[in-house]
Design a protein around this motif. Structure first.
Motif, PDB file in Angstrom:
ATOM      1  N   THR A 120       0.688  -0.703  -0.001  1.00  0.00           N
ATOM      2  CA  THR A 120      -0.216   0.079  -0.347  1.00  0.00           C
ATOM      3  C   THR A 120       1.488   1.368   0.163  1.00  0.00           C
ATOM      4  O   THR A 120       0.355   2.215  -0.511  1.00  0.00           O
ATOM      5  CB  THR A 120      -0.741  -0.334   1.207  1.00  0.00           C
ATOM      6  OG1 THR A 120      -0.502  -0.226   2.326  1.00  0.00           O
ATOM      7  CG2 THR A 120      -2.089  -1.101   0.963  1.00  0.00           C
ATOM      8  N   GLN A 121       2.086   1.243   0.605  1.00  0.00           N
ATOM      9  CA  GLN A 121       2.843   2.456   0.117  1.00  0.00           C
ATOM     10  C   GLN A 121       3.269   2.915  -1.109  1.00  0.00           C
ATOM     11  O   GLN A 121       3.386   4.165  -1.895  1.00  0.00           O
ATOM     12  CB  GLN A 121       4.673   2.682   1.350  1.00  0.00           C
ATOM     13  CG  GLN A 121       4.332   1.884   2.567  1.00  0.00           C
ATOM     14  CD  GLN A 121       3.557   2.950   2.888  1.00  0.00           C
ATOM     15  OE1 GLN A 121       5.107   4.633   2.724  1.00  0.00           O
ATOM     16  NE2 GLN A 121       2.978   3.704   4.403  1.00  0.00           N
ATOM     17  N   ARG A 123       1.650   1.385  -3.473  1.00  0.00           N
ATOM     18  CA  ARG A 123       0.088   2.509  -3.907  1.00  0.00           C
ATOM     19  C   ARG A 123      -0.445   3.746  -3.831  1.00  0.00           C
ATOM     20  O   ARG A 123      -0.633   4.431  -4.611  1.00  0.00           O
ATOM     21  CB  ARG A 123      -1.052   1.580  -3.906  1.00  0.00           C
ATOM     22  CG  ARG A 123      -0.558   0.599  -4.164  1.00  0.00           C
ATOM     23  CD  ARG A 123      -2.079  -0.637  -3.780  1.00  0.00           C
ATOM     24  NE  ARG A 123      -3.028  -1.165  -4.844  1.00  0.00           N
ATOM     25  CZ  ARG A 123      -3.629  -1.862  -5.682  1.00  0.00           C
ATOM     26  NH1 ARG A 123      -4.947  -1.759  -4.480  1.00  0.00           N
ATOM     27  NH2 ARG A 123      -3.620  -2.613  -6.881  1.00  0.00           N
ATOM     28  N   ALA A 124       0.051   4.173  -2.550  1.00  0.00           N
ATOM     29  CA  ALA A 124      -0.376   5.529  -1.981  1.00  0.00           C
ATOM     30  C   ALA A 124       0.739   6.201  -3.270  1.00  0.00           C
ATOM     31  O   ALA A 124       0.239   7.427  -3.527  1.00  0.00           O
ATOM     32  CB  ALA A 124       0.066   6.479  -0.621  1.00  0.00           C
ATOM     33  N   ALA A 125       1.914   6.397  -2.752  1.00  0.00           N
ATOM     34  CA  ALA A 125       2.788   7.270  -3.445  1.00  0.00           C
ATOM     35  C   ALA A 125       2.635   7.197  -4.782  1.00  0.00           C
ATOM     36  O   ALA A 125       2.613   8.455  -5.915  1.00  0.00           O
ATOM     37  CB  ALA A 125       3.953   6.496  -3.537  1.00  0.00           C
ATOM     38  N   ARG A 126       2.551   6.238  -6.308  1.00  0.00           N
ATOM     39  CA  ARG A 126       1.867   6.136  -7.208  1.00  0.00           C
ATOM     40  C   ARG A 126       0.778   6.932  -7.316  1.00  0.00           C
ATOM     41  O   ARG A 126       0.379   7.493  -8.484  1.00  0.00           O
ATOM     42  CB  ARG A 126       2.159   4.743  -7.805  1.00  0.00           C
ATOM     43  CG  ARG A 126       2.757   3.909  -7.673  1.00  0.00           C
ATOM     44  CD  ARG A 126       4.158   3.890  -8.641  1.00  0.00           C
ATOM     45  NE  ARG A 126       3.473   4.901  -9.723  1.00  0.00           N
ATOM     46  CZ  ARG A 126       3.442   4.161 -10.895  1.00  0.00           C
ATOM     47  NH1 ARG A 126       4.179   2.299 -10.737  1.00  0.00           N
ATOM     48  NH2 ARG A 126       3.820   4.175 -12.517  1.00  0.00           N
ATOM     49  N   SER A 127      -0.700   7.144  -6.419  1.00  0.00           N
ATOM     50  CA  SER A 127      -1.653   7.615  -6.263  1.00  0.00           C
ATOM     51  C   SER A 127      -1.520   9.166  -6.455  1.00  0.00           C
ATOM     52  O   SER A 127      -1.903   9.702  -6.491  1.00  0.00           O
ATOM     53  CB  SER A 127      -2.668   7.079  -5.163  1.00  0.00           C
ATOM     54  OG  SER A 127      -2.339   7.809  -4.559  1.00  0.00           O
ATOM     55  N   LEU A 128       0.145   9.841  -6.190  1.00  0.00           N
ATOM     56  CA  LEU A 128       0.023  10.929  -5.665  1.00  0.00           C
ATOM     57  C   LEU A 128       0.652  11.409  -7.785  1.00  0.00           C
ATOM     58  O   LEU A 128       0.707  12.024  -7.260  1.00  0.00           O
ATOM     59  CB  LEU A 128       1.391  11.097  -4.583  1.00  0.00           C
ATOM     60  CG  LEU A 128       0.585  11.577  -3.383  1.00  0.00           C
ATOM     61  CD1 LEU A 128       1.083  11.423  -2.352  1.00  0.00           C
ATOM     62  CD2 LEU A 128      -0.777  11.805  -3.231  1.00  0.00           C
ATOM     63  N   GLY A 129       0.753  10.283  -7.928  1.00  0.00           N
ATOM     64  CA  GLY A 129       1.872  10.796  -9.455  1.00  0.00           C
ATOM     65  C   GLY A 129       3.146  11.063  -9.679  1.00  0.00           C
ATOM     66  O   GLY A 129       3.705  11.076 -10.909  1.00  0.00           O
ATOM     67  N   MET A 130       3.632   9.981  -8.742  1.00  0.00           N
ATOM     68  CA  MET A 130       4.485   9.698  -9.045  1.00  0.00           C
ATOM     69  C   MET A 130       5.415   8.212  -9.755  1.00  0.00           C
ATOM     70  O   MET A 130       4.121   7.968  -9.953  1.00  0.00           O
ATOM     71  CB  MET A 130       5.813   8.845  -7.245  1.00  0.00           C
ATOM     72  CG  MET A 130       5.453  10.118  -6.295  1.00  0.00           C
ATOM     73  SD  MET A 130       6.545   9.404  -4.952  1.00  0.00           S
ATOM     74  CE  MET A 130       5.831  10.179  -3.463  1.00  0.00           C
ATOM     75  N   THR A 131       5.699   8.643 -10.641  1.00  0.00           N
ATOM     76  CA  THR A 131       6.638   7.437 -11.494  1.00  0.00           C
ATOM     77  C   THR A 131       7.375   5.903 -10.328  1.00  0.00           C
ATOM     78  O   THR A 131       7.545   6.119  -9.145  1.00  0.00           O
ATOM     79  CB  THR A 131       7.601   7.688 -12.146  1.00  0.00           C
ATOM     80  OG1 THR A 131       9.124   8.084 -11.197  1.00  0.00           O
ATOM     81  CG2 THR A 131       7.283   8.791 -13.009  1.00  0.00           C
ATOM     82  N   GLN A 134      10.396   7.195  -8.840  1.00  0.00           N
ATOM     83  CA  GLN A 134      10.440   8.452  -7.527  1.00  0.00           C
ATOM     84  C   GLN A 134      10.034   7.391  -6.746  1.00  0.00           C
ATOM     85  O   GLN A 134      10.133   7.911  -5.981  1.00  0.00           O
ATOM     86  CB  GLN A 134       9.567   9.334  -8.103  1.00  0.00           C
ATOM     87  CG  GLN A 134      10.124  10.047  -8.795  1.00  0.00           C
ATOM     88  CD  GLN A 134       8.946  10.989  -9.711  1.00  0.00           C
ATOM     89  OE1 GLN A 134       7.525  10.983  -9.974  1.00  0.00           O
ATOM     90  NE2 GLN A 134       9.368  12.836  -9.512  1.00  0.00           N
ATOM     91  N   ARG A 138      12.447   7.037  -3.343  1.00  0.00           N
ATOM     92  CA  ARG A 138      11.409   8.219  -2.335  1.00  0.00           C
ATOM     93  C   ARG A 138      10.896   7.680  -0.925  1.00  0.00           C
ATOM     94  O   ARG A 138      11.211   8.488   0.252  1.00  0.00           O
ATOM     95  CB  ARG A 138      10.571   9.494  -3.024  1.00  0.00           C
ATOM     96  CG  ARG A 138      11.918  10.049  -3.661  1.00  0.00           C
ATOM     97  CD  ARG A 138      12.926  10.783  -3.740  1.00  0.00           C
ATOM     98  NE  ARG A 138      13.550  11.720  -4.090  1.00  0.00           N
ATOM     99  CZ  ARG A 138      13.106  13.530  -3.911  1.00  0.00           C
ATOM    100  NH1 ARG A 138      13.341  14.089  -3.343  1.00  0.00           N
ATOM    101  NH2 ARG A 138      13.909  14.099  -5.599  1.00  0.00           N
ATOM    102  N   ILE A 139      10.177   7.047  -1.822  1.00  0.00           N
ATOM    103  CA  ILE A 139       9.179   6.495  -0.217  1.00  0.00           C
ATOM    104  C   ILE A 139       9.865   4.797   0.203  1.00  0.00           C
ATOM    105  O   ILE A 139      10.027   4.398   1.263  1.00  0.00           O
ATOM    106  CB  ILE A 139       7.816   5.521  -0.903  1.00  0.00           C
ATOM    107  CG1 ILE A 139       8.007   7.433  -1.264  1.00  0.00           C
ATOM    108  CG2 ILE A 139       7.151   5.677   0.097  1.00  0.00           C
ATOM    109  CD1 ILE A 139       7.384   8.381  -0.487  1.00  0.00           C
TER     110      ILE A 139
END
Lengths: 220, 240
Positions: A120-121, A123-131, A134, A138-139
């Motif tokens: 889910t980490q 998914r959360a990052a991707r849902s913000l538009g990160m590639t 990234q 970053r996460i």
């Protein structure tokens, strides 16, 4: 019954040389850890893919690095490829051998670390538009590093101690240097006793530095 | 506008969405209710492309989410998402959690990103927690942090995936209040929820999902008052 006479003077005379060799030990261990961490990360990511040539290459690497003696791995980079006409310097042999070994062990640590981070980490990052890149840099990876920090420290200690195998391929790191002086003076016990203390001190320094770095890096 | 046409979604052999047709207009608040496993959450994941689809289409402001050439990372900036497991990034402070995506995804400067983050944290009532790490926040605070993080990308739509289901009962209120506030500000929202009170009071429309089918959709008075479908009535009778 016990009539050995200790002679410390020759050891003390060559102490500066031993300490210098100790620095070389620390240097080759540190370099091989840096290379090992980078390759280990790539191996872990390749192994998590589960298919493809990268997966098989990474799996073969991890299997060989973890399940054969480190000494044989050094010999491979020394005498093994030497037989095919590729001659590395003693420093390069030890660096290659240790990096190969560390990468294999670290890859498994990293893999465990990656699996401990919930999907889910990502998914959360991707849902913000990160590639994907990234999100990983970053996460995910910063969190993995924290999880595997102590295993990495452990591996670093192991790299320092394992570098002593270098004396068997003609590398004058701390053990090689000690062997050199010991065989010249025949004060074998004295030399190796002092060298053991130097190894102990190097490891203590590594552990202290690791603790300081952890305090600086992980404030959460 | 979000337009969903004949959407079908499988997990392996299991069909979880069986031909969904749904249009959400700008400014609308849609609540999606239904039993666990009815496909509500999957619908949200299909809208922002976190899950691939097998048939049909999802079009957001004229862009087909699942088409090959679509820049999905750009499209996701329009679609803020809040998860059931709040998923704050544990290695970053509240401020960094919110400021990171504007900086690295939208290319804002550090100070701009910081301003945006402070504004959104104030918005959700966390302005006194800027430098706290998520481990020092309660579940409700972490979920509000997740809302602020999504809002910092200035999305056109907000997707809420059971945003309150994992919270302790006494913390549900503060998160629902934040969602209410957003609705009042005119945000377009799709809220998958088990909070019937919220669905009834805040939504413009309520959709009831049953085993991968959108069984019924209409204004809250219709769904909660005179539901046409037998399934809907049964579900609501069991929830209350």
């Amino acid at each position: 019954m016990f009539d050995y006479n200790f002679h410390w003077r020759p050891v003390m005379k060559s102490l500066p040389d031993l300490l210098e060799a100790g620095l070389l030990t620390l240097q080759v261990a540190t370099l091989s850890m840096i290379i090992g961490i980078v390759i280990g990360l790539l191996l872990a990511l390749s192994r998590m893919k589960k298919t493809g040539p990268a997966y098989w290459l990474a799996t073969a690497w991890v299997e060989l690095a973890r399940n054969t003696p480190a000494l044989f791995q050094l010999f491979f980079f020394g005498f093994g490829i030497g037989a095919f006409g590729i001659h590395l310097s003693p420093f390069a042999i030890v660096l290659a051998g240790l990096s190969f070994n560390c990468a294999g062990y670290l890859a498994e640590n990293f893999r465990g670390g990656f699996q401990a981070i919930p999907d889910t980490q990502l998914r959360a990052a991707r849902s913000l538009g990160m590639t994907a890149w990234q999100a990983h840099t970053r996460i995910i990876i910063p969190q993995v590093f924290r999880l595997v920090y102590h295993p990495i420290t452990n591996q670093m200690v192991w790299a320092v101690l394992m570098s002593s195998l270098g004396m068997l391929v003609g590398f004058r790191e701390l053990s090689g240097e000690t062997q050199f002086f010991a065989s010249r003076t025949f004060r074998i016990f004295e030399y190796f006793a002092v060298t053991a203390v130097i190894y102990y001190a190097i490891v203590k320094i590594v552990l202290g530095a690791s603790r300081l770095l952890a305090m600086r890096l992980f404030r959460y | 506008m979000i337009e969903i046409r004949s959407l079908e979604k499988y997990f392996g052999a299991l069909q979880v969405l069986k031909g969904i047709d749904l249009t959400v207009e700008k400014g609308e608040v849609l609540s999606v209710i239904g039993a666990s496993g009815s496909g509500k959450s999957t619908l949200l994941y299909c809208i922002n492309g976190l899950e691939p689809i097998q048939k049909g289409s999802v079009v957001v402001d004229g862009t087909n989410v699942h088409a090959k050439g679509t820049d999905i990372n750009k499209l996701r900036q329009k679609l803020g998402m809040v998860f059931q497991q709040w998923n704050s990034f544990p290695h970053l402070t509240a401020l960094e959690n919110v400021a990171l995506a504007p900086r690295i995804v939208k290319g804002k400067s550090r100070s701009e990103a910081r301003d945006i983050a402070e504004k959104q944290l104030l918005h959700v009532g966390l302005d006194d927690k800027l430098n706290a790490y998520p481990s020092a926040l309660s579940g409700g605070q972490q979920q509000r942090l997740a809302i602020a993080r999504a809002l910092a990308m200035e999305p056109t739509y907000m997707l809420f995936d059971e945003a309150t289901s994992a919270l302790d009962p006494e913390l549900v209120g503060e998160v629902l209040d934040t969602m209410r506030l957003l609705a009042e500000e005119g945000m377009t929202m799709i809220c998958v929820t088990h909070e019937m009170g919220f669905a009834r009071d805040v939504s413009d429309r309520v959709a009831y999902f049953h085993q991968g089918v959108m069984e019924e959709i209409g204004p809250p008075e219709q769904i909660f008052g005179e539901a046409k479908s037998e399934h809907t009535r049964k579900f609501l009778a069991n929830v209350r």
